[in-house]
Design a protein around this motif. Structure first.
Motif, short mmCIF file in Angstrom:
data_model
loop_
_atom_site.label_atom_id
_atom_site.label_comp_id
_atom_site.label_asym_id
_atom_site.label_seq_id
_atom_site.Cartn_x
_atom_site.Cartn_y
_atom_site.Cartn_z
N UNK A 24 0.85 -1.19 0.00
CA UNK A 24 0.00 0.00 0.00
C UNK A 24 0.89 1.24 0.00
N UNK A 25 0.95 1.95 -1.12
CA UNK A 25 1.93 3.02 -1.28
C UNK A 25 1.62 4.25 -0.44
N UNK A 26 2.68 4.97 -0.07
CA UNK A 26 2.49 6.24 0.65
C UNK A 26 1.92 7.30 -0.29
N UNK A 27 1.51 8.40 0.30
CA UNK A 27 0.82 9.45 -0.46
C UNK A 27 1.68 10.00 -1.60
N UNK A 28 2.99 10.16 -1.37
CA UNK A 28 3.83 10.75 -2.41
C UNK A 28 3.97 9.82 -3.62
N UNK A 29 3.91 8.50 -3.36
CA UNK A 29 3.96 7.54 -4.47
C UNK A 29 2.63 7.56 -5.23
N UNK A 30 1.53 7.63 -4.50
CA UNK A 30 0.22 7.70 -5.15
C UNK A 30 0.11 8.94 -6.02
N UNK A 31 0.71 10.03 -5.57
CA UNK A 31 0.65 11.27 -6.36
C UNK A 31 1.37 11.07 -7.69
N UNK A 32 2.42 10.25 -7.72
CA UNK A 32 3.11 9.95 -8.99
C UNK A 32 2.17 9.17 -9.91
N UNK A 33 1.40 8.23 -9.33
CA UNK A 33 0.43 7.50 -10.15
C UNK A 33 -0.53 8.46 -10.83
N UNK A 34 -1.08 9.39 -10.06
CA UNK A 34 -2.06 10.33 -10.64
C UNK A 34 -1.40 11.25 -11.67
N UNK A 35 -0.17 11.67 -11.39
CA UNK A 35 0.54 12.52 -12.37
C UNK A 35 0.80 11.76 -13.67
N UNK A 36 1.25 10.50 -13.54
CA UNK A 36 1.51 9.73 -14.76
C UNK A 36 0.23 9.42 -15.51
N UNK A 37 -0.86 9.27 -14.78
CA UNK A 37 -2.14 9.03 -15.44
C UNK A 37 -2.54 10.24 -16.29
N UNK A 38 -2.39 11.43 -15.72
CA UNK A 38 -2.69 12.64 -16.48
C UNK A 38 -1.77 12.75 -17.69
N UNK A 39 -0.51 12.42 -17.48
CA UNK A 39 0.51 12.57 -18.52
C UNK A 39 0.35 11.55 -19.65
N UNK A 40 -0.04 10.32 -19.31
CA UNK A 40 -0.01 9.24 -20.30
C UNK A 40 -1.39 8.65 -20.64
N UNK A 41 -2.46 9.25 -20.13
CA UNK A 41 -3.78 8.68 -20.41
C UNK A 41 -4.08 8.70 -21.91
N UNK A 84 10.34 6.37 -15.40
CA UNK A 84 10.90 5.61 -14.27
C UNK A 84 10.87 6.38 -12.95
N UNK A 85 10.12 7.47 -12.89
CA UNK A 85 10.08 8.25 -11.65
C UNK A 85 9.59 7.41 -10.46
N UNK A 86 8.53 6.64 -10.70
CA UNK A 86 7.98 5.82 -9.60
C UNK A 86 8.95 4.70 -9.22
N UNK A 87 9.72 4.20 -10.20
CA UNK A 87 10.69 3.14 -9.93
C UNK A 87 11.84 3.68 -9.07
N UNK A 88 12.30 4.88 -9.39
CA UNK A 88 13.35 5.52 -8.58
C UNK A 88 12.88 5.68 -7.14
N UNK A 89 11.62 6.12 -6.97
CA UNK A 89 11.08 6.31 -5.62
C UNK A 89 11.03 4.99 -4.85
N UNK A 90 10.55 3.95 -5.50
CA UNK A 90 10.48 2.64 -4.86
C UNK A 90 11.86 2.10 -4.53
N UNK A 91 12.82 2.29 -5.45
CA UNK A 91 14.18 1.80 -5.23
C UNK A 91 14.83 2.49 -4.03
N UNK A 92 14.64 3.79 -3.93
CA UNK A 92 15.18 4.54 -2.79
C UNK A 92 14.54 4.04 -1.49
N UNK A 93 13.22 3.84 -1.52
CA UNK A 93 12.49 3.38 -0.34
C UNK A 93 13.00 2.00 0.13
N UNK A 94 13.35 1.14 -0.83
CA UNK A 94 13.78 -0.22 -0.49
C UNK A 94 15.31 -0.37 -0.50
N UNK A 95 16.01 0.76 -0.64
CA UNK A 95 17.49 0.76 -0.58
C UNK A 95 18.10 -0.15 -1.64
#
Length: 372
Positions: free
Chosen positions: A57-74, A337-348
């Motif tokens: 269950x992603x944190x709010x900042x990750x969810x915001x990337x989902x919504x941004x990418x949806x606007x960008x790539x819909x 890959x913005x969301x991937x970078x965020x997840x990678x940082x979160x999981x070290x």
């Protein structure tokens, strides 16, 4: 099988007008384990389909990337949907049954169904069924569909291709079905993105970010990955899955579909034109990505090719539900890959700039129990 079929319309958060899940409801069973323990079990020989990962269950900042990418790539997702749908319509027409491969294929199947309904006024049946690497397709589900729609043409649908494992599994399953039942199924897989060059029916071969890849069940009708566990699935049952009703407050499945579907009218002409060009010269299914994956396996001394997961969608899955070791990126500054970078940082997890590959990125799975 009858009992599973009777339950199908109460399963998941999608409307039954969009999709019918042919899956046995395993919601009351505890099948989840920690990523670390599950990875150890899988690498010790347990098949991945016997258990489930805990839903991230992603944190709010990750969810915001989902919504941004949806606007960008819909619009791009809508265009790829239209390109695939136009080809499918010209090739098979109204005698088609859409059969999406749960779960990444399900939202794509719904989008194709909605596009054809909106643009051509047809209401194609759409089912979602299970296919599992090394275990095959759910033959009980296929038989149910063929019995319900005699004389129709099944069109299999998925989200994207990686190195082609599911495409290969589908071809093998269709061959086996023909040998057993004498019924010839078309193994051509319809996908939005085919960076692995694994099919001839696709919207694009660019490895771009399909926003639904960013999340798990909350963008897939609150349905888990599919399960094939002999303790729970009998010989006459459909493969199983869980319905995460408790995640309803986080569900964005239908908002995602609406956002993409609202773009259909604006892309329909371009989609028809691009589809016509592709039908003239679709290119071959060469599985060219597989050679790159073998080279990566050797370079990084990876034990199994199954530990190398190419493409934006598959890399995301590695970070969401496997034990990631390293992430290779063609261009770490790519918007895909913005969301991937965020997840990678979160999981070290280390990110390595790896420009000489055709995929946008590639996830490498860690050998369980070993410090690397």
């Amino acid at each position: 099988m009858t009992r599973a079929a009777d339950q199908k319309n109460q399963f998941g958060s999608y409307s039954e007008n969009d999709v019918v899940f042919l899956l046995k409801d395993l919601s009351s069973f505890s099948l989840e384990g920690t990523i670390e323990q599950r990875e150890k079990n899988i690498q010790s020989g347990q098949h991945y389909s016997e258990t489930l990962p805990i839903e991230y269950q992603p944190p709010e900042n990750y969810l915001s990337i989902f919504w941004e990418t949806l606007v960008e790539y819909k619009r791009k997702v809508a265009l790829c949907t239209g390109i695939v749908s136009e080809q499918l319509w010209r090739l098979k027409g109204e005698n088609t049954i859409l059969v999406s491969l749960a779960r990444a294929g399900t939202p794509v199947g719904i989008l194709i169904k909605r596009y054809l309904s909106e643009i051509y006024g047809v209401n194609l049946p759409h089912y979602s069924i299970s296919i599992i690497r090394d275990r095959g397709i759910d033959e009980n589900a296929i038989k149910h569909i063929l019995k319900t729609h005699p004389g129709s043409n099944i069109q299999f649908v998925d989200g994207w291709t990686g190195k082609g494992a599911i495409s290969i599994e589908l071809t093998k399953a269709c061959k086996g079905f023909h040998e057993t039942y004498g019924v010839l199924l078309d193994d051509t897989l319809a996908v939005l993105a085919d960076p692995g060059h694994c099919t001839t029916l696709y919207g694009t071969r660019e490895d771009f970010l399909i926003p639904s890849a960013c999340l798990n069940s909350t963008v897939s009708g609150l349905v888990s990955r599919t399960v094939l566990n002999n303790n729970l699935i009998g010989p006459s049952d459909f493969h199983g899955a869980k319905y995460y009703k408790e995640l309803e407050s986080a569900d964005v499945s239908n908002e995602y579909l609406s956002a993409v579907g609202n773009e259909f009218q604006s892309i329909k002409q371009e989609a028809a034109e691009r589809a016509a060009v592709l039908m003239e010269n679709p290119g071959e299914a060469t599985f060219q990505g597989m050679e790159e994956i073998r080279e990566i396996k050797e370079e990084f001394k990876i034990e199994s090719i199954n530990f190398v997961k190419p493409g934006v969608g598959e890399t995301t899955r590695v970070l969401l539900r496997r034990l990631p070791w390293k992430i290779l990126m063609k261009d770490p500054e790519s918007p895909y890959v913005r969301h991937i970078v965020m997840l990678a940082v979160e999981r070290n997890v280390d990110i390595i700039h790896y420009p000489n590959m055709s995929y946008t990125c590639c996830g490498l799975i860690k050998k369980a129990g070993i410090e690397q």
